[in-house]
Design an enzyme around this catalytic site. Structure first.
Site, mmCIF file in Angstrom:
data_model
loop_
_atom_site.group_PDB
_atom_site.id
_atom_site.type_symbol
_atom_site.label_atom_id
_atom_site.label_comp_id
_atom_site.label_asym_id
_atom_site.label_seq_id
_atom_site.Cartn_x
_atom_site.Cartn_y
_atom_site.Cartn_z
ATOM 1 N N LEU A 29 0.820 -1.215 0.000
ATOM 2 C CA LEU A 29 0.000 0.000 0.000
ATOM 3 C C LEU A 29 0.857 1.269 0.000
ATOM 4 O O LEU A 29 1.910 1.334 0.623
ATOM 5 C CB LEU A 29 -0.911 0.000 1.237
ATOM 6 C CG LEU A 29 -1.911 -1.157 1.318
ATOM 7 C CD1 LEU A 29 -2.717 -1.061 2.612
ATOM 8 C CD2 LEU A 29 -2.843 -1.182 0.102
ATOM 9 N N HIS A 33 -3.367 4.239 -2.716
ATOM 10 C CA HIS A 33 -4.357 3.299 -2.174
ATOM 11 C C HIS A 33 -5.134 3.938 -1.023
ATOM 12 O O HIS A 33 -6.346 3.799 -0.919
ATOM 13 C CB HIS A 33 -3.665 2.044 -1.627
ATOM 14 C CG HIS A 33 -2.984 1.196 -2.658
ATOM 15 N ND1 HIS A 33 -1.629 0.950 -2.636
ATOM 16 C CD2 HIS A 33 -3.459 0.521 -3.728
ATOM 17 C CE1 HIS A 33 -1.301 0.150 -3.646
ATOM 18 N NE2 HIS A 33 -2.393 -0.124 -4.323
ATOM 19 N N GLN A 60 -4.506 -12.502 -12.835
ATOM 20 C CA GLN A 60 -4.372 -11.339 -13.713
ATOM 21 C C GLN A 60 -2.948 -11.102 -14.190
ATOM 22 O O GLN A 60 -2.678 -10.118 -14.871
ATOM 23 C CB GLN A 60 -4.938 -10.085 -13.041
ATOM 24 C CG GLN A 60 -4.134 -9.556 -11.872
ATOM 25 C CD GLN A 60 -4.883 -8.460 -11.134
ATOM 26 O OE1 GLN A 60 -5.909 -8.701 -10.504
ATOM 27 N NE2 GLN A 60 -4.402 -7.227 -11.233
ATOM 28 N N GLY A 146 -9.030 3.306 -8.701
ATOM 29 C CA GLY A 146 -8.238 4.479 -9.035
ATOM 30 C C GLY A 146 -8.246 4.772 -10.527
ATOM 31 O O GLY A 146 -8.210 3.856 -11.348
ATOM 32 N N ASP A 149 -5.568 3.248 -12.990
ATOM 33 C CA ASP A 149 -5.839 2.099 -13.874
ATOM 34 C C ASP A 149 -7.166 2.346 -14.577
ATOM 35 O O ASP A 149 -8.148 1.623 -14.369
ATOM 36 C CB ASP A 149 -5.856 0.818 -13.043
ATOM 37 C CG ASP A 149 -4.514 0.580 -12.381
ATOM 38 O OD1 ASP A 149 -3.586 0.142 -13.075
ATOM 39 O OD2 ASP A 149 -4.381 0.875 -11.180
ATOM 40 N N SER A 184 2.792 3.951 -7.536
ATOM 41 C CA SER A 184 2.500 2.576 -7.950
ATOM 42 C C SER A 184 3.300 1.635 -7.070
ATOM 43 O O SER A 184 4.453 1.942 -6.708
ATOM 44 C CB SER A 184 2.915 2.374 -9.415
ATOM 45 O OG SER A 184 2.989 0.995 -9.717
ATOM 46 N N ARG A 186 4.643 -0.858 -8.084
ATOM 47 C CA ARG A 186 5.762 -1.322 -8.911
ATOM 48 C C ARG A 186 6.922 -0.321 -8.938
ATOM 49 O O ARG A 186 8.000 -0.666 -9.435
ATOM 50 C CB ARG A 186 5.284 -1.628 -10.337
ATOM 51 C CG ARG A 186 4.381 -2.855 -10.405
ATOM 52 C CD ARG A 186 4.095 -3.269 -11.844
ATOM 53 N NE ARG A 186 3.541 -4.608 -11.930
ATOM 54 C CZ ARG A 186 2.231 -4.890 -12.003
ATOM 55 N NH1 ARG A 186 1.346 -3.910 -12.013
ATOM 56 N NH2 ARG A 186 1.821 -6.147 -12.069
HETATM 57 P P1 AMP Z 1 -3.280 -2.184 -7.176
HETATM 58 O O1 AMP Z 1 -2.922 -2.547 -5.767
HETATM 59 O O2 AMP Z 1 -2.135 -1.660 -7.968
HETATM 60 O O3 AMP Z 1 -4.060 -3.265 -7.870
HETATM 61 O O4 AMP Z 1 -4.269 -0.954 -7.042
HETATM 62 C C1 AMP Z 1 -5.418 -1.039 -6.250
HETATM 63 C C2 AMP Z 1 -6.285 0.167 -6.520
HETATM 64 O O5 AMP Z 1 -5.550 1.353 -6.197
HETATM 65 C C3 AMP Z 1 -6.696 0.287 -7.988
HETATM 66 O O6 AMP Z 1 -8.035 0.724 -8.070
HETATM 67 C C4 AMP Z 1 -5.737 1.316 -8.512
HETATM 68 O O7 AMP Z 1 -6.229 2.025 -9.631
HETATM 69 C C5 AMP Z 1 -5.589 2.220 -7.305
HETATM 70 N N1 AMP Z 1 -4.347 2.995 -7.391
HETATM 71 C C6 AMP Z 1 -3.109 2.525 -7.682
HETATM 72 N N2 AMP Z 1 -2.222 3.531 -7.742
HETATM 73 C C7 AMP Z 1 -2.906 4.678 -7.486
HETATM 74 C C8 AMP Z 1 -2.554 6.057 -7.420
HETATM 75 N N3 AMP Z 1 -1.301 6.472 -7.640
HETATM 76 N N4 AMP Z 1 -3.522 6.954 -7.124
HETATM 77 C C9 AMP Z 1 -4.804 6.536 -6.910
HETATM 78 N N5 AMP Z 1 -5.204 5.252 -6.964
HETATM 79 C C10 AMP Z 1 -4.273 4.329 -7.251
#
Ligand code: AMP
Length: 280
Positions: A29, A33, A60, A146, A149, A184, A186
Site C-alpha cells: 500500500l 491506495h 491477472q 483508481g 488504472d 504505484s 511497482r
Molecule cells: P493495485 O494494488 O495496484 O491493484 O491498485 C489497487 C487500486 O488502487 C486500484 O483501483 C488502482 O487504480 C488504485 N491505485 C493505484 N495507484 C494509485 C494512485 N497512484 N492513485 C490513486 N489510486 C491508485
C-alpha cells in the site's frame, strides 16, 4: 481496524452491516491506495463500513510477468491501512481452492481488445473474475478504484452494467509523488537511474496537455508531443501513447474535454502506466 483472512469470517462480521464500501487492492500500500479509503467514506457520506482487500491475484498476471516478485508486505499494509474498518487479506487457497485456476471466469469480450487488453491477454479476465468474487463476498453498495488504472475501471463499469451488480463504482484521482511520478506498488522495482527516467511518462502527458491548453485538438499532434518526450528519454520503451474518448476508451481523431491521454511504457524491466484527462 479488524484483520480478517477467511471468507466465512468476513461474511459473519458483515452480516449486520447495511452499508459497505469495498476498496480492492493488491497490497504494498501507498498513499494512492489510502486516498481510496477517503473517497469511499466521502461517497458513502461517512456511513459505510469500509473494507479494503489485499490480494495479489495470480489470475491477472500473464506468463513471464511479475507475479512471484510482486511486492508483498502484509505487516506494513496492516499498519498503513489503520483507517479502514476491515482489512480482508485472503490467501490464494481461500479465493481459489481449485488449486489456482477457477473453473469459471468472467471473460470480457469487448472487441477489438485495445491498449492493455491487446498487450496483456487474459489480464482483464483475471481482474474481473477476482473483483466479481470480492463483490459477491462483500456485497458492497460502493466500490472504489483508481483512475491510475483507468482501463481497468472501464472494464469494471462494463461488468457491473452487463451482470447487473447493484454497486456504484467510484473512480478516484491519481495520487502522484511530488515530482509527478504516479504512485504505484511497482515503483519499488526502479533503480535510482530508472526512477529518474520514469518521470518521462508524466512529462509526456504534461506535454500533450500543454498542446491541448494551447488549442491543439488533433489527436495525432497531441500524441506526437507526448511521444517526442518519451523518445527523447533513453531507456524508456513506449508500448502506447494514445488519446481516447472517456466512455469506452476508443481512439478518437479529435480530442475534446474529458478525452483520456494514456501512456504505457517500459523502464528497464518495469512496465509503468499513467494517464490524464484533458480539461481537468
Ligand atoms: P493495485 O494494488 O495496484 O491493484 O491498485 C489497487 C487500486 O488502487 C486500484 O483501483 C488502482 O487504480 C488504485 N491505485 C493505484 N495507484 C494509485 C494512485 N497512484 N492513485 C490513486 N489510486 C491508485
Amino acid at each position: 481496524m479488524e484483520f480478517i483472512e477467511s471468507i466465512s469470517g468476513l461474511r459473519a462480521r458483515l452480516s449486520d452491516e447495511r452499508c459497505r464500501a469495498l476498496v480492492p487492492t493488491m497490497g504494498a500500500l501507498h498513499a494512492g491506495h489510502l486516498s481510496l479509503i477517503d473517497a469511499a467514506r466521502t461517497a458513502a457520506g461517512g456511513r459505510a463500513t469500509v473494507i479494503m482487500s489485499v490480494f495479489v491475484n495470480p489470475l491477472q498476471f500473464g506468463p513471464g510477468e511479475d507475479f512471484t516478485r510482486y511486492p508483498r508486505d502484509i505487516a506494513a499494509d496492516r499498519a498503513k491501512a489503520s483507517d479502514v474498518d476491515i482489512l480482508f487479506a485472503p490467501g490464494t487457497e481461500e479465493l481459489y481452492p481449485q488449486s489456482g485456476a477457477p473453473p469459471i471466469r468472467v471473460i470480457p469480450e469487448l472487441e477489438p481488445p485495445r491498449w492493455e487488453a491487446a498487450i496483456r491477454p487474459g489480464h482483464f479476465a483475471g481482474v474481473l473474475t477476482v473483483v466479481a468474487k470480492l463483490f459477491n463476498i462483500v456485497q458492497p453498495q460502493i466500490a472504489v478504484f483508481g483512475q491510475k488504472d483507468i482501463q481497468q475501471a472501464t472494464y469494471l463499469r462494463a461488468m457491473v452494467q452487463a451482470l447487473d451488480f447493484p454497486i456504484r463504482i467510484i473512480v478516484a484521482p491519481i495520487i502522484r509523488e511530488p515530482d509527478g511520478l504516479a504512485m504505484s506498488s511497482r515503483n519499488v522495482y526502479l533503480s535510482t537511474d530508472e526512477r529518474a527516467r520514469a518521470l518521462a511518462l508524466s512529462r509526456a502527458l504534461a506535454a500533450a496537455n500543454d498542446q491541448w491548453k494551447a488549442g491543439e485538438r488533433t489527436t495525432a499532434a497531441l500524441e506526437a508531443a507526448g511521444k517526442a518526450v518519451l523518445e527523447a528519454t533513453p531507456g524508456v520503451e513506449i508500448d502506447y501513447f494514445a488519446v481516447a474518448e472517456p466512455k469506452k476508451l476508443e481512439p478518437v481523431g479529435e480530442a475534446t474535454a474529458g478525452s483520456v491521454v494514456m501512456v504505457a511504457a517500459r523502464v528497464g524491466r518495469t512496465r509503468l502506466l499513467d494517464n490524464l484527462i484533458l480539461g481537468q
